[in-house]
Scaffold this motif. Structure first.
Motif, mmCIF file in Angstrom:
data_model
loop_
_atom_site.group_PDB
_atom_site.id
_atom_site.type_symbol
_atom_site.label_atom_id
_atom_site.label_comp_id
_atom_site.label_asym_id
_atom_site.label_seq_id
_atom_site.Cartn_x
_atom_site.Cartn_y
_atom_site.Cartn_z
ATOM 1 N N LEU A 61 -59.562 37.549 81.563
ATOM 2 C CA LEU A 61 -58.974 39.146 81.018
ATOM 3 C C LEU A 61 -59.144 39.451 82.486
ATOM 4 C CD1 LEU A 61 -61.885 39.755 78.267
ATOM 5 C CD2 LEU A 61 -58.959 39.953 79.020
ATOM 6 N N ALA A 62 -60.180 39.300 83.218
ATOM 7 C CA ALA A 62 -60.316 39.692 84.902
ATOM 8 C C ALA A 62 -59.548 39.520 85.734
ATOM 9 C CB ALA A 62 -61.236 39.511 85.847
ATOM 10 N N CYS A 63 -58.573 38.487 85.944
ATOM 11 C CA CYS A 63 -56.942 37.890 86.531
ATOM 12 C C CYS A 63 -55.502 38.747 85.870
ATOM 13 C CB CYS A 63 -56.994 37.004 86.069
ATOM 14 S SG CYS A 63 -55.022 36.005 86.020
ATOM 15 N N VAL A 64 -55.928 38.799 84.472
ATOM 16 C CA VAL A 64 -54.629 39.730 84.190
ATOM 17 C C VAL A 64 -55.046 40.986 84.399
ATOM 18 C CG1 VAL A 64 -53.616 40.839 81.870
ATOM 19 C CG2 VAL A 64 -54.572 38.443 82.032
ATOM 20 N N TYR A 65 -56.144 41.819 84.310
ATOM 21 C CA TYR A 65 -56.893 43.701 84.725
ATOM 22 C C TYR A 65 -56.012 43.681 86.282
ATOM 23 C CZ TYR A 65 -59.013 47.872 83.835
ATOM 24 O OH TYR A 65 -59.238 49.149 84.257
ATOM 25 N N TYR A 66 -56.786 42.502 87.361
ATOM 26 C CA TYR A 66 -56.965 43.388 88.631
ATOM 27 C C TYR A 66 -55.961 42.106 88.493
ATOM 28 C CZ TYR A 66 -62.376 44.676 87.566
ATOM 29 O OH TYR A 66 -63.128 45.199 87.443
ATOM 30 N N GLY A 67 -55.446 41.933 88.654
ATOM 31 C CA GLY A 67 -53.781 40.651 89.333
ATOM 32 C C GLY A 67 -54.118 40.252 89.964
ATOM 33 N N ILE B 231 -55.893 60.701 76.180
ATOM 34 C CA ILE B 231 -56.507 61.188 75.136
ATOM 35 C C ILE B 231 -57.447 62.323 75.923
ATOM 36 C CG2 ILE B 231 -58.251 60.556 72.780
ATOM 37 C CD1 ILE B 231 -58.200 57.579 73.511
ATOM 38 N N GLY B 232 -57.139 63.645 75.432
ATOM 39 C CA GLY B 232 -56.974 64.692 75.881
ATOM 40 C C GLY B 232 -56.613 64.300 77.286
ATOM 41 N N GLY B 233 -57.219 64.781 78.217
ATOM 42 C CA GLY B 233 -57.431 64.577 79.688
ATOM 43 C C GLY B 233 -57.517 63.354 79.746
ATOM 44 N N ILE B 234 -58.299 62.740 79.353
ATOM 45 C CA ILE B 234 -57.969 60.777 79.975
ATOM 46 C C ILE B 234 -56.658 60.519 79.701
ATOM 47 C CG2 ILE B 234 -60.070 61.642 80.413
ATOM 48 C CD1 ILE B 234 -60.983 59.578 78.590
ATOM 49 N N THR B 235 -56.440 58.961 80.606
ATOM 50 C CA THR B 235 -55.874 57.675 79.981
ATOM 51 C C THR B 235 -56.064 56.651 79.540
ATOM 52 O OG1 THR B 235 -54.142 58.824 81.617
ATOM 53 C CG2 THR B 235 -53.211 56.944 80.558
ATOM 54 N N VAL B 236 -56.019 55.401 78.780
ATOM 55 C CA VAL B 236 -56.770 54.790 78.602
ATOM 56 C C VAL B 236 -54.729 53.789 78.481
ATOM 57 C CG1 VAL B 236 -57.863 53.464 76.728
ATOM 58 C CG2 VAL B 236 -58.806 55.510 76.802
ATOM 59 N N THR B 237 -55.474 53.366 79.406
ATOM 60 C CA THR B 237 -53.839 52.149 79.482
ATOM 61 C C THR B 237 -54.408 50.943 78.142
ATOM 62 O OG1 THR B 237 -54.595 50.267 80.766
ATOM 63 C CG2 THR B 237 -54.037 52.243 81.654
ATOM 64 N N TYR B 238 -53.423 50.508 77.882
ATOM 65 C CA TYR B 238 -52.629 49.066 76.227
ATOM 66 C C TYR B 238 -53.643 48.206 77.041
ATOM 67 C CZ TYR B 238 -49.665 51.673 74.837
ATOM 68 O OH TYR B 238 -48.664 53.024 74.232
ATOM 69 N N ILE B 239 -53.945 47.675 78.330
ATOM 70 C CA ILE B 239 -54.616 46.565 78.829
ATOM 71 C C ILE B 239 -56.148 46.395 78.251
ATOM 72 C CG2 ILE B 239 -55.153 45.340 80.507
ATOM 73 C CD1 ILE B 239 -51.990 45.636 81.319
ATOM 74 N N GLN B 240 -56.416 48.065 78.933
ATOM 75 C CA GLN B 240 -58.193 48.388 78.676
ATOM 76 C C GLN B 240 -58.115 48.474 77.640
ATOM 77 O OE1 GLN B 240 -57.838 52.310 81.012
ATOM 78 N NE2 GLN B 240 -58.953 51.512 82.898
ATOM 79 N N LEU C 97 -58.661 44.641 76.538
ATOM 80 C CA LEU C 97 -59.403 44.551 77.017
ATOM 81 C C LEU C 97 -61.388 43.994 75.864
ATOM 82 C CD1 LEU C 97 -59.301 44.122 81.089
ATOM 83 C CD2 LEU C 97 -61.932 44.542 79.445
ATOM 84 N N LEU C 98 -61.117 46.209 76.155
ATOM 85 C CA LEU C 98 -62.217 46.497 75.363
ATOM 86 C C LEU C 98 -62.320 46.002 73.757
ATOM 87 C CD1 LEU C 98 -62.513 49.816 76.832
ATOM 88 C CD2 LEU C 98 -64.460 47.843 76.945
ATOM 89 N N SER C 99 -61.375 45.600 73.639
ATOM 90 C CA SER C 99 -61.721 45.583 71.911
ATOM 91 C C SER C 99 -61.790 44.488 71.708
ATOM 92 C CB SER C 99 -60.506 46.066 70.629
ATOM 93 O OG SER C 99 -59.330 46.108 71.592
ATOM 94 N N VAL C 100 -61.508 43.161 72.220
ATOM 95 C CA VAL C 100 -61.270 41.360 72.699
ATOM 96 C C VAL C 100 -62.585 41.289 72.388
ATOM 97 C CG1 VAL C 100 -61.221 39.601 73.843
ATOM 98 C CG2 VAL C 100 -58.997 41.332 73.521
ATOM 99 N N ALA C 101 -63.734 41.870 73.772
ATOM 100 C CA ALA C 101 -64.795 42.333 74.263
ATOM 101 C C ALA C 101 -65.199 42.557 73.141
ATOM 102 C CB ALA C 101 -65.170 42.480 75.556
ATOM 103 N N ALA C 102 -65.362 43.512 72.444
ATOM 104 C CA ALA C 102 -66.255 43.747 71.511
ATOM 105 C C ALA C 102 -66.079 43.160 70.159
ATOM 106 C CB ALA C 102 -65.656 45.168 70.597
ATOM 107 N N CYS C 103 -64.840 42.727 69.845
ATOM 108 C CA CYS C 103 -65.084 40.952 68.826
ATOM 109 C C CYS C 103 -65.824 40.030 68.913
ATOM 110 C CB CYS C 103 -63.518 40.801 68.236
ATOM 111 S SG CYS C 103 -62.578 42.322 67.502
ATOM 112 N N VAL C 104 -65.439 39.830 70.466
ATOM 113 C CA VAL C 104 -66.094 38.832 70.275
ATOM 114 C C VAL C 104 -67.489 38.887 70.988
ATOM 115 C CG1 VAL C 104 -67.224 37.496 72.654
ATOM 116 C CG2 VAL C 104 -64.436 37.273 71.672
ATOM 117 N N MET C 105 -68.098 39.826 71.294
ATOM 118 C CA MET C 105 -69.629 40.404 71.496
ATOM 119 C C MET C 105 -69.875 40.412 69.317
ATOM 120 S SD MET C 105 -70.605 42.451 74.235
ATOM 121 C CE MET C 105 -69.128 42.507 75.241
ATOM 122 N N ILE C 106 -69.866 40.903 68.648
ATOM 123 C CA ILE C 106 -70.036 41.318 66.868
ATOM 124 C C ILE C 106 -69.639 39.695 66.898
ATOM 125 C CG2 ILE C 106 -69.038 42.452 65.001
ATOM 126 C CD1 ILE C 106 -67.969 44.429 66.367
ATOM 127 N N GLY C 107 -68.633 38.881 67.087
ATOM 128 C CA GLY C 107 -68.674 37.785 66.323
ATOM 129 C C GLY C 107 -69.823 36.792 66.791
#
Lengths: 238, 306
Positions: free
Chosen positions: B220-226, B146-155, B158-168
């Motif tokens: 999520l941290a396990c998946v993200y950081y490996g 997006i523009g000059g920045i990259t957002v990975t699918y994992i990111q 991760l962000l959508s799961v966190a957002a959904c859980v917090m809204i829920g």
């Protein structure tokens, strides 16, 4: 004669090693207003807290509608229709008026019945409907007392234990509260009323007990207690 | 390609990293805050629950790898981690904390430290103090620009799961019968008993929920950081606790806000100064916030109307 709804036998309660109740017995019959009088520290609140299961007694029995409820946890006793309105109202001050009322019917799963009861409470206390989105803590003392009573009514009580509903309320409002208690009773709710305001309590009660340092020292018809020399001297400012 | 990014793009990229980090903090902070709100316990074992979640996720994924590879396997592993940790948190509550609820606060606190050490050392012994590595087989660098920045699918996930859980969670606490009971118990336990609320049951449920959220973050941290290590819960435990206090401990939106804010501050600190200065920068600002608002950003002041 109507049936016994609450029967307390030789109830003893301790705070550590200090006896707060030294074996009290009392009885409330269906449809009655019974009052428990006594000065500060006589054990009135302890009696109610033991009956409603907040404190476990060291000895003695409590029967509600014929069932032994002595060692049931408080939330189980509530399910049976014995509702305790604690001293000092204990409104959930960071919850709204409607949320407070909803919690009063916590044991009721039926949503429609819950809504119907809230409608009834609003009919009885229109001010609560007006303030239903306000936080409980923002209400005046009198309004909080109405909310506390309304919250109790949400549970459709068979027996209401009321602990000093007149405490900390402006004298003019005390008369309103008295009328509410009388009206509730006329509609069929049985009430055990703890009061320091003996004038108010004996005006309402058909029968009364006088508690002094953990023991019942006197009991009788409301009208008789009202003219009893000792009661007049100790509690009615004679 | 780093040289091609403008200063603002770098800052935006760090912002995304900060949001990720902040989501981890927020998910863990929620459990801290909920438990503190309801029984006034600083549950020091909470970071270890997070760590346990990461381990269970890694182990289950290892077992599933032949059967359920990729995202399906990851999702199942994380759910398994949440269930395992929720039960672990509940057991700690039932057998270590509940018997001490009437005891002095300090005894309860020491018990929490004890539970923390038991979990920590158990995992240390099982893993021989060695880190374990997680390989999902997915392309971690894949993403969208997006523009000059990259957002990975994992990111993104991760962000959508966190957002959904917090809204829920916000909806659950705000409008369900049990959510209202939780808020009421935080205010006045005896009165809740008089409403017919089984207070112990609701406290147990709070631990179940809080621990599941921590394990979600761990997975999520396990998946993200490996990689996963027995001591990974320590730092995040302290940071999540900080986030809960900054947001106003006991407040659900406060824990979310505090977590995200701390993550963003660290990311910006890394960018402006250097990664070794990020904690100095972030915590310096947090101290400032606390001086200005001692009850946290969304905490209530203790002034009561009589």
């Amino acid at each position: 004669m109507s049936s016994t709804i609450l029967k307390v036998e030789n109830l003893e309660t301790y705070y550590g090693k200090v006896a707060a109740l030294k074996g009290i017995s009392l009885e409330v019959r269906q449809g009655q207003v019974v009052t428990l009088l006594g000065s500060n520290g006589a054990g009135k609140s302890t009696a109610l807290r033991t009956i409603s299961g907040l404190i476990s007694p060291a000895a003695g029995k409590v029967f509600f509608c014929g069932e032994d409820i002595t060692n049931l946890p408080a939330h189980e006793i509530v399910k049976r229709g014995l509702i305790h309105l604690p001293e000092g109202r204990h409104i959930f001050k960071d919850l709204t008026v409607s949320e407070n009322l909803e919690l009063g019917a916590y044991t009721l799963k039926d949503k429609h019945e819950r809504r119907r009861r809230m409608h009834d409470v609003f009919g009885r206390f229109p001010i609560l409907q007006k303030r239903r989105h306000q936080l409980g803590g923002t209400l005046s003392g009198g309004e909080q007392q109405m909310l506390a009573i309304g919250r109790g009514l949400m549970a459709a009580p068979k027996l209401l234990l009321m602990d000093e509903p007149s405490m900390g309320i402006a004298p003019l409002i005390v008369r309103d509260i008295t009328n509410i208690v009388r009206q509730l009773n006329e509609e069929g709710t049985t009430i055990l009323l703890v009061e320091q305001n003996a004038n108010m309590a004996l005006g309402l009660a058909g029968y009364g007990y006088v508690l002094d340092t953990g023991s019942i020292v006197l009991q009788g018809e409301g009208a008789r207690l009202r003219h009893d020399e000792k009661v007049v001297r100790a509690y009615l400012g004679g | 390609m780093v040289f091609a990014l403008s200063k603002w793009e770098v800052l935006l990229q760090q912002g995304v990293n900060g949001l990720i980090l902040g989501s981890f903090y927020a998910l863990v902070a929620l459990g801290y805050s909920m438990v503190y709100g309801i029984i006034k316990l600083l549950n020091f074992a909470h970071g270890d629950i997070y760590m346990t979640g990461a381990f269970v996720c890694l182990s289950v994924f290892g077992v599933l790898s032949g059967v359920l590879p990729g995202w399906a396997g990851i999702a199942c592993s994380i759910v398994a981690a949440m269930i395992f940790s929720a039960v672990l948190g509940w057991l700690a509550q039932r057998f270590a904390y509940r018997p001490l609820l009437g005891a002095p606060r300090l005894s309860l606190l020491i018990t929490a430290i004890g539970v923390s050490l038991v979990i920590y050392n158990t995992v240390m012994a099982i893993t021989n103090s060695q880190p374990l590595f997680f390989t999902s087989g997915l392309d971690n660098a894949a993403g969208i620009k997006i523009g000059g920045i990259t957002v990975t699918y994992i990111q993104l996930i991760l962000l959508s799961v966190a957002a959904c859980v917090m809204i829920g969670l916000t909806l659950f606490i705000g409008s369900t019968r049990t959510g209202k009971a939780m808020r009421a118990i935080a205010l006045d336990q005896d009165t809740c008993r008089l409403m017919g609320i089984n207070v112990n049951k609701v406290i147990g449920l709070t631990f179940l929920l809080g621990s599941a959220l921590a394990a979600l973050a761990g997975g999520l941290a396990c998946v993200y950081y490996g990689n996963v290590q027995y001591n990974m819960g320590y730092t995040i435990g302290i940071k999540a606790f900080t986030a809960a206090v900054i947001g106003g401990i006991g407040s659900i939106p406060g824990a979310m806000l505090g977590g995200l804010l701390l993550g963003l501050l660290e990311a910006v600190g890394t960018q402006l100064l250097d990664s070794s200065w990020k904690d100095v920068f972030a915590f310096g600002l947090l101290i400032l916030i606390l001086i200005l608002r001692p009850n946290g950003l969304l905490g209530k002041s203790e002034i009561e109307r009589m």
